[in-house]
Design a protein around this motif. Structure first.
Motif, PDB file in Angstrom:
ATOM      1  N   PRO A  61       6.905   1.875   0.388  1.00 49.97           N
ATOM      2  CA  PRO A  61       5.498   1.680   0.026  1.00 49.97           C
ATOM      3  C   PRO A  61       5.248   0.449  -0.835  1.00 49.97           C
ATOM      4  O   PRO A  61       4.134  -0.065  -0.875  1.00 49.97           O
ATOM      5  N   THR A  62       6.300  -0.016  -1.532  1.00 51.84           N
ATOM      6  CA  THR A  62       6.161  -1.236  -2.338  1.00 51.84           C
ATOM      7  C   THR A  62       6.336  -2.488  -1.484  1.00 51.84           C
ATOM      8  O   THR A  62       5.592  -3.471  -1.630  1.00 51.84           O
ATOM      9  N   LEU A  63       7.315  -2.459  -0.578  1.00 52.79           N
ATOM     10  CA  LEU A  63       7.632  -3.636   0.226  1.00 52.79           C
ATOM     11  C   LEU A  63       6.698  -3.806   1.423  1.00 52.79           C
ATOM     12  O   LEU A  63       6.389  -4.939   1.805  1.00 52.79           O
ATOM     13  N   ASN A  64       6.253  -2.711   2.032  1.00 54.73           N
ATOM     14  CA  ASN A  64       5.454  -2.801   3.257  1.00 54.73           C
ATOM     15  C   ASN A  64       4.210  -3.670   3.128  1.00 54.73           C
ATOM     16  O   ASN A  64       3.961  -4.542   3.970  1.00 54.73           O
ATOM     17  N   PRO A  65       3.369  -3.465   2.082  1.00 55.96           N
ATOM     18  CA  PRO A  65       2.170  -4.311   1.982  1.00 55.96           C
ATOM     19  C   PRO A  65       2.486  -5.781   1.750  1.00 55.96           C
ATOM     20  O   PRO A  65       1.694  -6.651   2.096  1.00 55.96           O
ATOM     21  N   ILE A  66       3.657  -6.060   1.169  1.00 58.98           N
ATOM     22  CA  ILE A  66       4.063  -7.451   0.944  1.00 58.98           C
ATOM     23  C   ILE A  66       4.621  -8.058   2.218  1.00 58.98           C
ATOM     24  O   ILE A  66       4.208  -9.142   2.648  1.00 58.98           O
ATOM     25  N   ILE A  67       5.546  -7.360   2.861  1.00 63.71           N
ATOM     26  CA  ILE A  67       6.214  -7.886   4.057  1.00 63.71           C
ATOM     27  C   ILE A  67       5.273  -7.929   5.259  1.00 63.71           C
ATOM     28  O   ILE A  67       5.183  -8.946   5.960  1.00 63.71           O
ATOM     29  N   TYR A  68       4.563  -6.833   5.502  1.00 63.39           N
ATOM     30  CA  TYR A  68       3.705  -6.763   6.686  1.00 63.39           C
ATOM     31  C   TYR A  68       2.298  -7.294   6.431  1.00 63.39           C
ATOM     32  O   TYR A  68       1.572  -7.600   7.383  1.00 63.39           O
ATOM     33  N   GLY A  69       1.898  -7.369   5.159  1.00 59.56           N
ATOM     34  CA  GLY A  69       0.543  -7.797   4.855  1.00 59.56           C
ATOM     35  C   GLY A  69       0.456  -9.166   4.237  1.00 59.56           C
ATOM     36  O   GLY A  69      -0.012 -10.130   4.870  1.00 59.56           O
ATOM     37  N   LEU A  70       0.938  -9.311   3.001  1.00 61.07           N
ATOM     38  CA  LEU A  70       0.725 -10.550   2.257  1.00 61.07           C
ATOM     39  C   LEU A  70       1.521 -11.725   2.805  1.00 61.07           C
ATOM     40  O   LEU A  70       1.191 -12.874   2.527  1.00 61.07           O
ATOM     41  N   LYS A  71       2.568 -11.465   3.591  1.00 59.20           N
ATOM     42  CA  LYS A  71       3.301 -12.563   4.224  1.00 59.20           C
ATOM     43  C   LYS A  71       2.617 -13.037   5.505  1.00 59.20           C
ATOM     44  O   LYS A  71       3.008 -14.048   6.077  1.00 59.20           O
ATOM     45  N   THR A  72       1.602 -12.287   5.947  1.00 57.88           N
ATOM     46  CA  THR A  72       0.809 -12.711   7.093  1.00 57.88           C
ATOM     47  C   THR A  72      -0.210 -13.750   6.629  1.00 57.88           C
ATOM     48  O   THR A  72      -0.967 -13.511   5.684  1.00 57.88           O
ATOM     49  N   LYS A  73      -0.225 -14.896   7.278  1.00 52.51           N
ATOM     50  CA  LYS A  73      -1.006 -16.042   6.800  1.00 52.51           C
ATOM     51  C   LYS A  73      -2.473 -15.700   6.614  1.00 52.51           C
ATOM     52  O   LYS A  73      -3.056 -16.016   5.569  1.00 52.51           O
ATOM     53  N   GLU A  74      -3.105 -15.050   7.597  1.00 50.46           N
ATOM     54  CA  GLU A  74      -4.534 -14.772   7.522  1.00 50.46           C
ATOM     55  C   GLU A  74      -4.874 -13.857   6.355  1.00 50.46           C
ATOM     56  O   GLU A  74      -5.861 -14.069   5.638  1.00 50.46           O
ATOM     57  N   ILE A  75      -4.059 -12.837   6.137  1.00 52.86           N
ATOM     58  CA  ILE A  75      -4.301 -11.910   5.031  1.00 52.86           C
ATOM     59  C   ILE A  75      -4.049 -12.601   3.700  1.00 52.86           C
ATOM     60  O   ILE A  75      -4.819 -12.443   2.747  1.00 52.86           O
ATOM     61  N   ARG A  76      -2.974 -13.371   3.631  1.00 55.52           N
ATOM     62  CA  ARG A  76      -2.648 -14.069   2.382  1.00 55.52           C
ATOM     63  C   ARG A  76      -3.771 -15.017   1.979  1.00 55.52           C
ATOM     64  O   ARG A  76      -4.120 -15.113   0.794  1.00 55.52           O
ATOM     65  N   GLU A  77      -4.348 -15.717   2.944  1.00 55.33           N
ATOM     66  CA  GLU A  77      -5.439 -16.644   2.641  1.00 55.33           C
ATOM     67  C   GLU A  77      -6.660 -15.904   2.100  1.00 55.33           C
ATOM     68  O   GLU A  77      -7.321 -16.380   1.169  1.00 55.33           O
TER      69      GLU A  77
END
Length: 311
Positions: A282-298
């Motif tokens: 639950p800690t890594l998933n939002p970072i790996i699958y979410g925040l590392k995605t360019k569109e979401i990170r922007e």
């Protein structure tokens, strides 16, 4: 000595052998971990929900991952934090069953959601011309519905089989309530429960893991045969990261399942691996699958730069 059939509505907790000096550090660690999980997953959820440009098939499926992570982590941390704060050594059996139910929903949901995400990426990369035809909004809703209904039905049957059995013990030693730990309280034949539990594990591992490994393998093949080096590098990095996180989760989950059937495994190691499956993913998933995605990170960077900390 306990009666043959224990009708008590309370179970005795013997999860952690911590001293009084370690209670507050453990409480702070659990509270901080839960706050980090809440922040990361809620941030990912709100980013997808509040930005219409992210209302695309990939992100609609991804939205279910933080929801599922919050179900599992909340079921675990709320009870643990409360126990540490009150130093309580007992728990209502109904609350224990509820915690176990939602933790199993989380475990099954993780595999099925990641399978759906892998399928989406497979269609997008290997069959890009068919993507808009296959991954329509209606089909996305069907996939999401099947994922959650499958979880609810499978886990409901698992706990129906459990609750029909009488109990003759009341002490729990596992860090959290789950089906195997609750079965240790039963004083009847659990053959049907064990067969169904193993069947669920086998189905999830064969179908879920098989589909995930196959789709990522096809994606890697498509990337290596692509003439665009930037696409190849980006997809390779994404696949490698996703597979690493997924395999880490699978190893911890499988170890926890197998450890119940091996008597010689250290109780402390079993507890550590069991808790790890509810903290790290639950800690890594939002970072790996979410925040590392360019569109979401922007979108996240834009929100904090112009809304939270405007210059």
């Amino acid at each position: 000595m306990e009666n043959l059939y224990n009708t008590s509505s309370v179970v005795v907790l013997n999860r952690f052998n911590h001293s009084s000096e370690n209670v507050y550090p453990a409480f702070l660690f659990a509270s901080l971990s839960y706050m980090i999980i809440l922040f990361c997953n809620l941030l990912l959820m709100l980013t997808i929900v509040l930005n219409k440009s992210l209302h695309q098939p990939m992100y609609l499926i991804l939205l279910n991952l933080p929801i599922n992570d919050l179900i599992g982590s909340s079921a675990f941390f709320i009870q643990i934090i409360n126990d540490l704060l009150t130093n309580r050594k007992t728990m209502q059996y109904s609350a224990c069953v509820a915690q176990a139910f939602f933790i199993h929903i989380y475990a099954a949901g993780t595999v099925l959601i990641l399978t759906a995400m892998a399928y989406d990426r497979y269609i997008a990369i290997c069959w890009p011309l068919k993507y808009n035809t296959v991954m329509t909004y209606a089909n996305i809703m069907r996939i999401i519905t099947v994922v959650w209904m499958s979880c609810i039905v499978m886990i409901s049957v698992l706990f129906f089989l459990l609750l029909r059995l009488p109990r003759c013990r009341s002490e729990l030693t596992h860090p959290y309530c789950d089906n195997p730990s609750l079965l240790t309280l039963v004083c009847a034949d659990t053959t049907i429960n064990n067969i169904y539990g193993l069947l669920l594990v086998a189905i999830s591992q064969v179908i879920g893991n098989g589909m995930i490994l196959y789709t990522y393998l096809q994606i890697l093949v498509a990337c290596f045969t692509s003439k665009r080096s930037d696409t190849k590098a980006k997809a390779l990095q994404t696949c490698a990261t996703h597979l690493t996180v997924f395999l880490l989760l699978e190893c911890m989950g499988l170890f926890t399942i197998i450890s119940y059937r091996i008597q010689n495994i250290s109780l402390h190691l079993r507890r550590f691996m069991g808790v790890s499956t509810l903290i790290f993913p639950p800690t890594l998933n939002p970072i790996i699958y979410g925040l590392k995605t360019k569109e979401i990170r922007e979108k996240v960077v834009h929100f904090f730069r112009y809304k939270v900390f405007p210059s």
